[in-house]
Design a protein around this motif. Structure first.
Motif, short mmCIF file in Angstrom:
data_model
loop_
_atom_site.label_atom_id
_atom_site.label_comp_id
_atom_site.label_asym_id
_atom_site.label_seq_id
_atom_site.Cartn_x
_atom_site.Cartn_y
_atom_site.Cartn_z
N LYS A 5 7.63 46.43 102.54
CA LYS A 5 8.18 45.19 101.97
C LYS A 5 7.54 44.77 100.62
O LYS A 5 8.27 44.49 99.66
N PRO A 6 6.21 44.71 100.52
CA PRO A 6 5.62 44.28 99.24
C PRO A 6 6.02 45.19 98.09
O PRO A 6 6.22 44.76 96.95
N PHE A 7 6.17 46.47 98.38
CA PHE A 7 6.57 47.46 97.39
C PHE A 7 8.00 47.19 96.94
O PHE A 7 8.30 47.14 95.75
N GLN A 8 8.88 46.95 97.91
CA GLN A 8 10.29 46.65 97.61
C GLN A 8 10.43 45.38 96.78
O GLN A 8 11.23 45.32 95.85
N ASN A 9 9.64 44.35 97.15
CA ASN A 9 9.71 43.08 96.41
C ASN A 9 9.38 43.31 94.94
O ASN A 9 10.05 42.80 94.04
N ALA B 49 0.12 41.52 96.16
CA ALA B 49 0.36 42.04 97.51
C ALA B 49 0.28 43.56 97.56
O ALA B 49 0.08 44.15 98.62
N LEU B 50 0.42 44.19 96.38
CA LEU B 50 0.35 45.65 96.31
C LEU B 50 -1.01 46.15 96.80
O LEU B 50 -1.14 47.27 97.30
N GLN B 51 -2.03 45.30 96.66
CA GLN B 51 -3.38 45.66 97.08
C GLN B 51 -3.48 45.87 98.58
O GLN B 51 -4.37 46.57 99.05
N ASP B 52 -2.60 45.18 99.34
CA ASP B 52 -2.69 45.25 100.79
C ASP B 52 -2.13 46.56 101.33
O ASP B 52 -2.31 46.88 102.50
N LEU B 53 -1.43 47.30 100.47
CA LEU B 53 -0.88 48.57 100.91
C LEU B 53 -1.94 49.66 100.75
O LEU B 53 -2.83 49.55 99.92
N SER B 54 -1.83 50.70 101.57
CA SER B 54 -2.77 51.80 101.42
C SER B 54 -2.01 53.10 101.62
O SER B 54 -0.79 53.11 101.72
N LEU B 55 -2.73 54.21 101.67
CA LEU B 55 -2.08 55.49 101.90
C LEU B 55 -2.21 55.85 103.37
O LEU B 55 -3.25 55.60 103.99
N CYS B 56 -1.16 56.42 103.92
CA CYS B 56 -1.16 56.88 105.31
C CYS B 56 -2.32 57.87 105.47
O CYS B 56 -2.50 58.77 104.67
N THR B 57 -3.13 57.69 106.52
CA THR B 57 -4.31 58.55 106.69
C THR B 57 -3.92 59.97 107.10
O THR B 57 -4.72 60.89 107.02
N CYS B 59 -0.45 61.54 106.26
CA CYS B 59 0.40 62.27 105.32
C CYS B 59 0.27 61.76 103.88
O CYS B 59 0.88 62.32 102.97
N PHE B 60 -0.48 60.67 103.65
CA PHE B 60 -0.72 60.12 102.30
C PHE B 60 0.50 59.48 101.65
O PHE B 60 0.54 59.33 100.44
N HIS B 61 1.51 59.14 102.48
CA HIS B 61 2.60 58.33 101.97
C HIS B 61 2.11 56.88 101.95
O HIS B 61 1.08 56.55 102.52
N ILE B 62 2.86 55.98 101.27
CA ILE B 62 2.47 54.57 101.22
C ILE B 62 2.65 53.95 102.61
O ILE B 62 3.65 54.19 103.27
N ALA B 63 1.65 53.17 103.03
CA ALA B 63 1.69 52.61 104.38
C ALA B 63 1.17 51.18 104.38
O ALA B 63 0.38 50.79 103.55
N GLU B 64 1.67 50.39 105.34
CA GLU B 64 1.17 49.02 105.48
C GLU B 64 -0.02 48.97 106.42
O GLU B 64 -0.86 48.10 106.33
N GLY B 65 -0.11 49.93 107.34
CA GLY B 65 -1.25 50.02 108.25
C GLY B 65 -1.94 51.35 108.03
O GLY B 65 -1.83 51.94 106.97
N PRO B 66 -2.66 51.88 109.05
CA PRO B 66 -3.30 53.19 108.87
C PRO B 66 -2.28 54.34 108.78
O PRO B 66 -2.51 55.31 108.07
N LEU B 67 -1.15 54.21 109.51
CA LEU B 67 -0.12 55.26 109.48
C LEU B 67 1.15 54.74 108.83
O LEU B 67 1.50 53.56 108.97
#
Lengths: 197, 197
Positions: A5-9, B49-57, B59-67
């Protein structure tokens, strides 16, 4: 699956900017995502700081206080007023360094067949002519059909008020090519030829 | 005279984005300046809010949590791994809807003559092959010189590990023009021709 969501926004915000398409917005957000957190914060702060700016109460250029840098400079000549479309034009003329008068930012030009546009600061211009000691008004609107139409309209409004009305010369661009100059520009350039020596 | 400081800062931030030149940045900031304050704040918040996103542990895709959404979906087939350059490629393949396996985002491709690039997630890929139950790896890197070089390199690393290695077919684009297809694409398209009926 789509972006979080934050990415889409953020993609939506960038896509809404002029000349930025959805694919370019995606690429920009991905680029930002890889940046350091501090850079992102500083970007966000700069965006918020834009709120603290306002328009000069006199000429409608961008200002940090009630008056812009030009209007608050006592060395500028208040007897000459240069009417432009947008703040970007003020910056361009200031960069050239060849102008010492004041400005009036119109906020755009008249659209053909739409009558008087209330968003244009024409009443404010006329009120400045009435209250300030203006002797000459330079109509520096973009050399487009709408710009020329607005120039013609303003000329009719301004000349009865006893001020000299002028517009910037039309001619060849320095560094340009005669071969590629359009017909209207070439005609102007030859008719208004400058005597040498 | 130039723009006020907050204006200049924001122009600098936009100019630093990919495909945005200084003039376009100026135009964008001027556009934003005319927006409502709420819109600006929402833009700034989205950036933060972009700071709250991270990389999937995994596959390294963008993730909101660990996966990421793909890795945490139990319906996906963990025996197929699609190796891509960037998160944008994951989104593009997901949009097509035709793939049910998992991903591995490499983070780019090898540059010719630079040896092993430590920023590429090749060790992480090899470790996934060793620990997960992967049967096939699809090397979906961009069809460029560097992409092909990386595909070749990865193929040599992966085949001894007992997995099937493949790459997406090369051929004509749907809706494209044979007349404008390049020679390499046409050669591939004809060599790998599909039997009809």
């Amino acid at each position: 699956m789509r972006y979080p969501k934050p990415f889409q926004n953020l993609i939506a915000h960038f896509s809404a900017l002029p000349s930025v398409g959805p694919k370019m917005a995606e690429r920009i957000v991905l680029h930002l995502f890889k940046q350091e957190h501090e850079r992102l914060l500083s970007f966000a702060e700069s965006l918020e700081a834009l709120q603290d700016l306002s328009l000069c109460t006199r000429c409608f250029h961008i200002a940090e206080g009630p008056l812009c840098d030009v209007c608050s400079d006592p060395k500028r000549d208040p007897s000459v007023l240069c009417v432009v479309e947008e703040p970007m034009d003020v910056i361009a003329i200031e960069r050239s360094g060849g102008y010492q008068g004041l400005y009036h930012v119109l906020g755009g030009v008249m659209r053909t067949g739409q009558g008087d546009d209330p968003s244009l600061r024409i009443p404010e211009l006329l009120s400045r002519i009435a209250t300030e000691d203006v002797k000459e008004v330079i109509l520096a609107l973009n050399p487009t059909t709408e710009g020329d139409l607005t120039t013609l309209y303003l000329r009719k409004k301004l000349e009865p008020l006893g001020v000299t009305v002028s517009r910037p010369a039309r001619g060849l661009s320095t560094g340009g090519d005669i071969e590629y100059a359009d017909e209207a520009t070439l005609t102007s350039a030859l008719r208004n030829r400058e005597k040498l020596g």
